[in-house]
Design a protein around this motif. Structure first.
Motif, mmCIF file in Angstrom:
data_model
loop_
_atom_site.group_PDB
_atom_site.id
_atom_site.type_symbol
_atom_site.label_atom_id
_atom_site.label_comp_id
_atom_site.label_asym_id
_atom_site.label_seq_id
_atom_site.Cartn_x
_atom_site.Cartn_y
_atom_site.Cartn_z
ATOM 1 N N PRO A 246 107.775 -9.120 -19.077
ATOM 2 C CA PRO A 246 108.844 -8.492 -20.307
ATOM 3 C C PRO A 246 109.735 -9.329 -20.881
ATOM 4 C CG PRO A 246 108.426 -7.342 -18.234
ATOM 5 C CD PRO A 246 107.815 -8.364 -17.739
ATOM 6 N N MET A 247 110.076 -10.409 -20.446
ATOM 7 C CA MET A 247 111.195 -11.288 -21.229
ATOM 8 C C MET A 247 110.457 -12.025 -22.333
ATOM 9 S SD MET A 247 113.992 -11.337 -18.785
ATOM 10 C CE MET A 247 114.882 -13.235 -18.536
ATOM 11 N N GLU A 248 109.253 -11.985 -22.193
ATOM 12 C CA GLU A 248 108.395 -12.656 -23.385
ATOM 13 C C GLU A 248 108.134 -11.604 -24.554
ATOM 14 O OE1 GLU A 248 106.475 -15.736 -25.225
ATOM 15 O OE2 GLU A 248 107.825 -15.898 -23.579
ATOM 16 N N ASP A 249 107.479 -10.399 -23.977
ATOM 17 C CA ASP A 249 106.981 -9.549 -24.820
ATOM 18 C C ASP A 249 107.929 -8.210 -25.287
ATOM 19 O OD1 ASP A 249 106.049 -8.222 -22.860
ATOM 20 O OD2 ASP A 249 103.906 -8.110 -23.199
ATOM 21 N N LEU A 250 108.099 -7.573 -24.123
ATOM 22 C CA LEU A 250 108.889 -6.174 -24.166
ATOM 23 C C LEU A 250 110.112 -6.176 -24.783
ATOM 24 C CD1 LEU A 250 107.222 -4.093 -21.107
ATOM 25 C CD2 LEU A 250 106.447 -4.300 -23.575
ATOM 26 N N PHE B 46 103.123 4.113 -16.895
ATOM 27 C CA PHE B 46 103.640 2.940 -16.651
ATOM 28 C C PHE B 46 103.431 1.932 -17.660
ATOM 29 C CE2 PHE B 46 103.092 1.876 -11.729
ATOM 30 C CZ PHE B 46 103.661 3.033 -11.387
ATOM 31 N N VAL B 47 104.459 1.233 -18.273
ATOM 32 C CA VAL B 47 104.253 0.485 -19.411
ATOM 33 C C VAL B 47 104.589 -0.954 -18.859
ATOM 34 C CG1 VAL B 47 105.443 -0.180 -21.715
ATOM 35 C CG2 VAL B 47 105.654 2.029 -20.980
ATOM 36 N N ILE B 48 103.493 -1.742 -19.122
ATOM 37 C CA ILE B 48 103.459 -2.975 -18.503
ATOM 38 C C ILE B 48 103.283 -4.051 -19.412
ATOM 39 C CG2 ILE B 48 102.087 -4.424 -17.086
ATOM 40 C CD1 ILE B 48 101.108 -1.920 -15.226
ATOM 41 N N THR B 49 103.872 -5.045 -19.057
ATOM 42 C CA THR B 49 103.584 -6.360 -19.956
ATOM 43 C C THR B 49 102.262 -6.925 -20.347
ATOM 44 O OG1 THR B 49 104.477 -8.475 -20.399
ATOM 45 C CG2 THR B 49 104.124 -8.050 -18.138
ATOM 46 N N GLY B 50 102.204 -7.102 -21.489
ATOM 47 C CA GLY B 50 101.026 -7.665 -21.808
ATOM 48 C C GLY B 50 100.950 -9.387 -21.950
ATOM 49 N N ALA B 51 102.036 -9.960 -21.599
ATOM 50 C CA ALA B 51 102.107 -11.278 -21.864
ATOM 51 C C ALA B 51 101.550 -12.066 -20.498
ATOM 52 C CB ALA B 51 103.788 -11.687 -21.704
ATOM 53 N N ASP B 52 101.098 -13.099 -20.708
ATOM 54 C CA ASP B 52 100.826 -14.124 -19.555
ATOM 55 C C ASP B 52 101.533 -15.243 -19.124
ATOM 56 O OD1 ASP B 52 99.947 -15.660 -21.713
ATOM 57 O OD2 ASP B 52 97.693 -15.549 -20.946
ATOM 58 N N HIS B 53 102.775 -15.480 -20.064
ATOM 59 C CA HIS B 53 103.536 -16.493 -19.807
ATOM 60 C C HIS B 53 104.775 -16.162 -20.360
ATOM 61 C CE1 HIS B 53 102.370 -16.856 -24.135
ATOM 62 N NE2 HIS B 53 103.729 -17.320 -24.382
ATOM 63 N N TRP B 54 105.776 -17.064 -19.981
ATOM 64 C CA TRP B 54 107.146 -16.927 -20.526
ATOM 65 C C TRP B 54 107.664 -18.248 -21.065
ATOM 66 C CZ3 TRP B 54 112.150 -17.052 -16.735
ATOM 67 C CH2 TRP B 54 113.027 -16.831 -17.401
ATOM 68 N N GLY C 129 103.109 -12.645 -15.836
ATOM 69 C CA GLY C 129 102.535 -11.600 -16.220
ATOM 70 C C GLY C 129 103.681 -10.170 -15.477
ATOM 71 N N TYR C 130 102.751 -9.442 -14.972
ATOM 72 C CA TYR C 130 103.484 -8.381 -14.171
ATOM 73 C C TYR C 130 103.707 -8.848 -12.466
ATOM 74 C CZ TYR C 130 99.097 -6.406 -12.591
ATOM 75 O OH TYR C 130 98.005 -6.237 -12.023
ATOM 76 N N TRP C 131 104.754 -8.268 -12.029
ATOM 77 C CA TRP C 131 104.805 -8.583 -10.504
ATOM 78 C C TRP C 131 104.126 -7.670 -9.727
ATOM 79 C CZ3 TRP C 131 106.479 -13.163 -8.876
ATOM 80 C CH2 TRP C 131 106.751 -13.122 -7.489
ATOM 81 N N GLN D 139 94.550 -5.936 -21.592
ATOM 82 C CA GLN D 139 94.472 -5.997 -19.944
ATOM 83 C C GLN D 139 95.426 -6.829 -19.634
ATOM 84 O OE1 GLN D 139 90.626 -6.475 -18.436
ATOM 85 N NE2 GLN D 139 91.192 -6.392 -16.372
ATOM 86 N N PRO D 140 96.555 -6.261 -18.791
ATOM 87 C CA PRO D 140 97.732 -7.109 -18.119
ATOM 88 C C PRO D 140 97.194 -7.933 -17.101
ATOM 89 C CG PRO D 140 97.760 -4.917 -17.192
ATOM 90 C CD PRO D 140 96.703 -4.753 -18.279
ATOM 91 N N VAL D 141 97.936 -8.991 -16.927
ATOM 92 C CA VAL D 141 97.596 -9.906 -15.777
ATOM 93 C C VAL D 141 98.681 -10.071 -14.632
ATOM 94 C CG1 VAL D 141 96.059 -11.390 -17.276
ATOM 95 C CG2 VAL D 141 98.501 -12.055 -16.707
ATOM 96 N N ALA D 142 98.616 -10.045 -13.428
ATOM 97 C CA ALA D 142 99.548 -10.455 -12.385
ATOM 98 C C ALA D 142 100.171 -11.643 -12.389
ATOM 99 C CB ALA D 142 98.990 -9.667 -10.971
ATOM 100 N N ASP D 143 101.498 -11.942 -12.130
ATOM 101 C CA ASP D 143 101.799 -13.262 -11.880
ATOM 102 C C ASP D 143 101.252 -13.655 -10.574
ATOM 103 O OD1 ASP D 143 103.493 -15.328 -10.873
ATOM 104 O OD2 ASP D 143 105.167 -14.771 -12.327
ATOM 105 N N GLY D 144 100.692 -14.751 -10.583
ATOM 106 C CA GLY D 144 99.824 -15.246 -9.577
ATOM 107 C C GLY D 144 100.727 -15.530 -8.396
#
Length: 231
Positions: free
Chosen positions: A111-115, A6-14, A25-27, A54-59
Protein backbone atom coordinates in the motif's frame (compact mmCIF):
# COMPACT_ATOMS: atom_id res chain seq x y z
CA UNK A 1 -24.82 -12.31 6.79
CA UNK A 2 -22.68 -9.28 6.01
CA UNK A 3 -20.68 -8.72 2.84
CA UNK A 4 -17.18 -7.37 3.50
CA UNK A 5 -14.83 -5.84 0.94
CA UNK A 6 -11.08 -6.43 1.29
CA UNK A 7 -9.14 -3.74 -0.59
CA UNK A 8 -5.70 -5.22 -1.22
CA UNK A 9 -2.61 -3.68 -2.76
CA UNK A 10 -1.80 -4.60 -6.33
CA UNK A 11 1.87 -3.68 -5.96
CA UNK A 12 4.63 -6.30 -5.88
CA UNK A 13 7.38 -3.89 -4.81
CA UNK A 14 8.06 -0.76 -2.75
CA UNK A 15 10.35 1.85 -4.30
CA UNK A 16 12.94 2.83 -1.70
CA UNK A 17 14.66 6.20 -1.33
CA UNK A 18 17.62 5.09 -3.45
CA UNK A 19 15.33 4.05 -6.30
CA UNK A 20 15.68 0.30 -5.74
CA UNK A 21 12.56 -1.87 -5.67
CA UNK A 22 12.02 -3.85 -2.50
CA UNK A 23 9.92 -6.98 -3.26
CA UNK A 24 6.69 -6.92 -1.30
CA UNK A 25 2.90 -7.16 -1.68
CA UNK A 26 0.26 -7.79 0.97
CA UNK A 27 1.16 -9.30 4.35
CA UNK A 28 -0.26 -12.82 4.45
CA UNK A 29 -1.43 -12.88 8.08
CA UNK A 30 -3.29 -9.60 7.62
CA UNK A 31 -5.42 -11.19 4.90
CA UNK A 32 -5.69 -14.77 6.16
CA UNK A 33 -6.48 -14.08 9.82
CA UNK A 34 -9.26 -11.49 9.29
CA UNK A 35 -10.70 -13.57 6.45
CA UNK A 36 -10.96 -16.52 8.83
CA UNK A 37 -12.54 -14.37 11.55
CA UNK A 38 -15.17 -12.96 9.20
CA UNK A 39 -16.04 -16.16 7.36
CA UNK A 40 -16.14 -18.25 10.54
CA UNK A 41 -18.78 -15.80 11.74
CA UNK A 42 -20.81 -16.50 8.61
CA UNK A 43 -19.92 -13.41 6.60
CA UNK A 44 -18.91 -13.18 2.94
CA UNK A 45 -15.64 -11.59 1.79
CA UNK A 46 -14.96 -10.05 -1.63
CA UNK A 47 -11.55 -8.79 -2.78
CA UNK A 48 -10.75 -5.72 -4.88
CA UNK A 49 -7.40 -4.45 -6.17
CA UNK A 50 -6.38 -1.52 -8.38
CA UNK A 51 -7.10 -2.59 -11.93
CA UNK A 52 -8.32 -5.98 -10.71
CA UNK A 53 -4.77 -7.33 -10.78
CA UNK A 54 -4.07 -10.55 -8.92
CA UNK A 55 -2.36 -9.54 -5.67
CA UNK A 56 0.82 -11.16 -4.42
CA UNK A 57 1.83 -11.96 -0.87
CA UNK A 58 5.06 -10.55 0.50
CA UNK A 59 7.45 -13.51 0.49
CA UNK A 60 8.67 -12.62 3.97
CA UNK A 61 5.13 -12.99 5.31
CA UNK A 62 5.04 -16.62 4.16
CA UNK A 63 8.30 -17.57 5.88
CA UNK A 64 8.39 -19.74 9.02
CA UNK A 65 9.98 -16.88 10.98
CA UNK A 66 6.87 -14.76 10.47
CA UNK A 67 4.44 -17.55 11.36
CA UNK A 68 5.81 -19.20 14.50
CA UNK A 69 7.44 -21.99 12.52
CA UNK A 70 6.95 -24.10 9.43
CA UNK A 71 3.59 -25.46 10.57
CA UNK A 72 2.20 -21.95 10.92
CA UNK A 73 3.63 -20.93 7.55
CA UNK A 74 2.02 -23.93 5.88
CA UNK A 75 -1.32 -23.09 7.49
CA UNK A 76 -1.17 -19.50 6.22
CA UNK A 77 -0.29 -20.61 2.69
CA UNK A 78 -3.14 -23.11 2.75
CA UNK A 79 -5.55 -20.46 4.04
CA UNK A 80 -4.65 -18.07 1.23
CA UNK A 81 -5.25 -20.78 -1.35
CA UNK A 82 -8.88 -21.06 -0.20
CA UNK A 83 -9.62 -17.36 -0.81
CA UNK A 84 -11.14 -17.31 -4.26
CA UNK A 85 -11.14 -13.50 -4.39
CA UNK A 86 -7.35 -13.45 -4.43
CA UNK A 87 -7.40 -15.28 -7.76
CA UNK A 88 -10.06 -13.14 -9.42
CA UNK A 89 -10.39 -9.81 -7.61
CA UNK A 90 -12.86 -7.06 -8.45
CA UNK A 91 -11.62 -3.87 -10.07
CA UNK A 92 -11.27 -1.23 -7.34
CA UNK A 93 -12.34 1.39 -9.86
CA UNK A 94 -15.78 -0.21 -10.17
CA UNK A 95 -16.75 -1.06 -6.59
CA UNK A 96 -19.34 0.91 -4.63
CA UNK A 97 -19.39 1.08 -0.87
CA UNK A 98 -23.18 0.70 -0.90
CA UNK A 99 -22.75 -2.91 -2.03
CA UNK A 100 -20.92 -3.84 1.18
CA UNK A 101 -21.54 -3.84 4.92
CA UNK A 102 -17.89 -3.23 5.86
CA UNK A 103 -14.56 -2.42 4.22
CA UNK A 104 -11.17 -3.79 5.28
CA UNK A 105 -7.66 -2.75 4.20
CA UNK A 106 -4.85 -5.25 4.97
CA UNK A 107 -1.27 -4.04 4.98
CA UNK A 108 2.12 -5.15 3.78
CA UNK A 109 4.47 -2.58 2.26
CA UNK A 110 2.51 -2.73 -1.01
CA UNK A 111 0.00 0.00 0.00
CA UNK A 112 2.94 2.37 0.47
CA UNK A 113 3.57 1.99 -3.28
CA UNK A 114 0.08 2.16 -4.80
CA UNK A 115 -2.82 2.82 -2.42
CA UNK A 116 -1.09 5.82 -0.81
CA UNK A 117 -1.77 7.78 -4.00
CA UNK A 118 -4.73 5.92 -5.51
CA UNK A 119 -7.70 8.18 -6.24
CA UNK A 120 -10.21 5.36 -6.58
CA UNK A 121 -9.25 4.06 -3.15
CA UNK A 122 -9.55 7.59 -1.77
CA UNK A 123 -13.06 7.88 -3.24
CA UNK A 124 -14.05 4.60 -1.59
CA UNK A 125 -12.56 5.63 1.75
CA UNK A 126 -14.41 8.95 1.78
CA UNK A 127 -17.69 7.24 0.90
CA UNK A 128 -17.14 4.59 3.56
CA UNK A 129 -16.53 7.23 6.21
CA UNK A 130 -19.47 9.39 5.11
CA UNK A 131 -21.88 6.43 5.08
CA UNK A 132 -20.68 5.32 8.52
CA UNK A 133 -19.85 1.90 7.12
CA UNK A 134 -17.40 0.07 9.42
CA UNK A 135 -13.87 0.55 8.07
CA UNK A 136 -10.97 -1.61 9.23
CA UNK A 137 -7.37 -0.72 8.34
CA UNK A 138 -4.28 -2.52 9.63
CA UNK A 139 -0.49 -2.13 9.73
CA UNK A 140 0.66 -0.38 6.50
CA UNK A 141 -2.93 -0.32 5.24
CA UNK A 142 -3.43 3.22 6.66
CA UNK A 143 -1.10 4.44 3.91
CA UNK A 144 -4.27 4.47 1.79
CA UNK A 145 -5.65 7.27 3.96
CA UNK A 146 -2.96 9.59 2.61
CA UNK A 147 -4.62 9.64 -0.80
CA UNK A 148 -7.68 11.34 0.74
CA UNK A 149 -5.72 14.60 1.05
CA UNK A 150 -4.42 15.40 -2.45
CA UNK A 151 -2.33 18.51 -3.01
CA UNK A 152 -2.26 19.33 0.69
CA UNK A 153 -6.04 19.48 1.14
CA UNK A 154 -7.50 18.40 4.47
CA UNK A 155 -8.27 14.72 4.84
CA UNK A 156 -11.63 13.62 6.25
CA UNK A 157 -9.56 11.43 8.57
CA UNK A 158 -7.86 14.42 10.19
CA UNK A 159 -8.63 14.42 13.90
CA UNK A 160 -9.42 10.71 14.05
CA UNK A 161 -7.64 8.62 16.66
CA UNK A 162 -5.95 5.73 14.87
CA UNK A 163 -2.87 3.56 14.70
CA UNK A 164 -0.68 1.83 12.15
CA UNK A 165 2.84 0.48 11.67
CA UNK A 166 5.08 2.63 13.85
CA UNK A 167 8.44 4.25 13.21
CA UNK A 168 9.87 1.99 15.90
CA UNK A 169 8.63 -1.14 14.14
CA UNK A 170 9.86 0.07 10.74
CA UNK A 171 13.28 0.68 12.28
CA UNK A 172 13.36 -2.74 13.90
CA UNK A 173 12.26 -4.30 10.61
CA UNK A 174 15.37 -2.76 9.02
CA UNK A 175 13.72 -0.55 6.40
CA UNK A 176 13.37 2.84 8.09
CA UNK A 177 16.75 4.12 6.84
CA UNK A 178 15.83 3.19 3.25
CA UNK A 179 12.21 4.33 3.32
CA UNK A 180 11.24 7.37 1.24
CA UNK A 181 8.85 8.24 4.08
CA UNK A 182 7.56 6.68 7.27
CA UNK A 183 3.90 5.88 7.76
CA UNK A 184 3.58 7.20 11.30
CA UNK A 185 5.13 10.52 10.28
CA UNK A 186 2.77 10.94 7.34
CA UNK A 187 -0.34 10.01 9.33
CA UNK A 188 0.55 12.53 12.01
CA UNK A 189 1.14 15.16 9.31
CA UNK A 190 -2.31 14.25 7.93
CA UNK A 191 -3.76 15.43 11.24
CA UNK A 192 -4.51 12.03 12.74
CA UNK A 193 -4.18 11.41 16.47
CA UNK A 194 -1.71 8.53 16.22
CA UNK A 195 -1.93 6.00 19.08
CA UNK A 196 1.35 4.08 19.32
CA UNK A 197 1.37 0.84 21.27
CA UNK A 198 4.21 -1.50 22.21
CA UNK A 199 6.19 -2.70 19.21
CA UNK A 200 4.82 -5.91 17.63
CA UNK A 201 2.11 -6.32 20.28
CA UNK A 202 -1.59 -6.25 19.36
CA UNK A 203 -2.99 -2.72 19.42
CA UNK A 204 -6.50 -1.93 18.16
CA UNK A 205 -7.93 1.59 18.18
CA UNK A 206 -11.60 2.38 17.53
CA UNK A 207 -12.88 5.87 16.76
CA UNK A 208 -16.48 5.92 15.58
CA UNK A 209 -16.73 3.63 12.57
CA UNK A 210 -12.95 3.61 11.99
CA UNK A 211 -11.15 0.50 13.29
CA UNK A 212 -7.35 0.43 13.03
CA UNK A 213 -4.65 -2.08 14.01
CA UNK A 214 -0.97 -1.40 14.50
CA UNK A 215 0.78 -4.48 13.08
CA UNK A 216 0.26 -8.08 11.90
CA UNK A 217 -0.50 -9.28 15.42
CA UNK A 218 -3.37 -6.78 15.51
CA UNK A 219 -5.14 -8.10 12.41
CA UNK A 220 -7.24 -10.85 14.01
CA UNK A 221 -8.14 -8.76 17.11
CA UNK A 222 -9.12 -5.93 14.77
CA UNK A 223 -11.43 -8.20 12.78
CA UNK A 224 -12.97 -9.53 15.99
CA UNK A 225 -13.61 -5.96 17.14
CA UNK A 226 -15.38 -5.24 13.85
CA UNK A 227 -17.68 -8.23 14.36
CA UNK A 228 -19.39 -6.25 17.13
CA UNK A 229 -20.41 -3.59 14.61
CA UNK A 230 -21.47 -6.19 12.07
CA UNK A 231 -23.84 -7.81 14.52
Amino acid sequence: MARILFVITGADHWTLSDGTKHPTGYWAEEVAAPYRVFTDAGHEVAVATPGGVQPVADGASLAPEANSGEEGAAAVRQALETIEGLRSPLRLEEVRVGDFDAVFYPGGHGPMEDLASNGDSARLLRATLESRTPLGVVCHGPAALLATAPAGSESPFAGYRLTGFTNTEETQAGLADKAPWLLQDRLEALGADFAEGAAWAPNVVVDGTLYTGQNPASSAPLANEMLTALR
